[in-house]
Scaffold this motif. Sequence first.
Motif, mmCIF file in Angstrom:
data_model
loop_
_atom_site.group_PDB
_atom_site.id
_atom_site.type_symbol
_atom_site.label_atom_id
_atom_site.label_comp_id
_atom_site.label_asym_id
_atom_site.label_seq_id
_atom_site.Cartn_x
_atom_site.Cartn_y
_atom_site.Cartn_z
ATOM 1 N N ALA A 1 0.829 -1.208 0.000
ATOM 2 C CA ALA A 1 0.000 0.000 0.000
ATOM 3 C C ALA A 1 0.863 1.257 0.000
ATOM 4 C CB ALA A 1 -0.934 -0.012 1.209
ATOM 5 N N ILE A 2 1.944 1.252 0.782
ATOM 6 C CA ILE A 2 2.844 2.408 0.810
ATOM 7 C C ILE A 2 3.500 2.598 -0.553
ATOM 8 C CG2 ILE A 2 5.015 3.267 1.764
ATOM 9 C CD1 ILE A 2 2.707 3.660 3.657
ATOM 10 N N ALA A 3 3.947 1.496 -1.151
ATOM 11 C CA ALA A 3 4.636 1.579 -2.443
ATOM 12 C C ALA A 3 3.728 2.126 -3.534
ATOM 13 C CB ALA A 3 5.172 0.208 -2.840
ATOM 14 N N THR A 4 2.436 1.828 -3.446
ATOM 15 C CA THR A 4 1.490 2.298 -4.464
ATOM 16 C C THR A 4 0.880 3.646 -4.112
ATOM 17 O OG1 THR A 4 -0.302 1.048 -3.401
ATOM 18 C CG2 THR A 4 0.930 -0.049 -5.168
ATOM 19 N N GLY A 5 1.265 4.188 -2.962
ATOM 20 C CA GLY A 5 0.754 5.492 -2.560
ATOM 21 C C GLY A 5 -0.616 5.463 -1.928
ATOM 22 N N ASP A 6 -1.114 4.282 -1.598
ATOM 23 C CA ASP A 6 -2.439 4.160 -0.990
ATOM 24 C C ASP A 6 -2.295 4.253 0.530
ATOM 25 O OD1 ASP A 6 -5.020 3.648 -0.277
ATOM 26 O OD2 ASP A 6 -5.238 1.841 -1.507
ATOM 27 N N LEU A 7 -2.153 5.469 1.028
ATOM 28 C CA LEU A 7 -1.908 5.669 2.449
ATOM 29 C C LEU A 7 -3.106 5.265 3.300
ATOM 30 C CD1 LEU A 7 -0.013 9.091 2.419
ATOM 31 C CD2 LEU A 7 0.906 6.770 2.301
ATOM 32 N N ALA A 8 -4.299 5.419 2.763
ATOM 33 C CA ALA A 8 -5.491 5.036 3.524
ATOM 34 C C ALA A 8 -5.508 3.534 3.777
ATOM 35 C CB ALA A 8 -6.749 5.465 2.777
ATOM 36 N N ALA A 9 -5.160 2.765 2.749
ATOM 37 C CA ALA A 9 -5.116 1.311 2.915
ATOM 38 C C ALA A 9 -4.018 0.915 3.896
ATOM 39 C CB ALA A 9 -4.896 0.634 1.565
#
Length: 217
Positions: A67-75
Amino acid sequence: MERATLATNGPFWRIGLPWFLASLPAAPLAVLPHEAGHYVVYWLLDVPDLRFYPMAVGWTNIPFRTAIATGDLAAAAAIAPIRAVALAHLAGPVVTYLVVALCCWACAWWKPLPVFVAIAYLSQVRVVAGVRHIADELLGRPIPDNRVFDELQFSHLTGVPVEWPIGFGVAILAVSGTWLLRFFPSGQRAIAIPAMMAGLVTGAMLYAGVLAPWLSP
């Protein structure tokens, strides 16, 4: 207070063997406090599915990293508090620096035992990963996606330039490493240093290959 010094006389085995034997337990004494630093912060901040291993701290971090690598901080935040994970990554190196400081203090104000010198040096071998990363950046080499070390993870999670914590670690190594040289027996460093290195390598292999698997749940 007069600084204590190590004995410098005696045949080869009286110089090299104590340094070799004293270096054998350095691996667990360097690794376990570092991992305990990670674990305590994770535990205090309620990171899920937490497990302590002799060589690492485990938790449900692969989905978090994805999730961090893809920029999905909410996830990522739904899995674990982002700041908690960042602090936990930083806690390991901080504990390592405290161990180095304690070893230096013990050498200066108690007894300059070879085991303290060995632990202080081995604890800082991890800085090699950071130096390699900086070298890759400077030389324009591609950074592998699977490269993982504490300072890099802390940088990814906080936005702090990775060069800052790496530079701090290099400075600690330069200062403490130079200062600790005084505790090798004068005139016998050509024996003591290789003996210590051989003990560190042997101890690390025994810890990683025998003791750590035996202690792992």
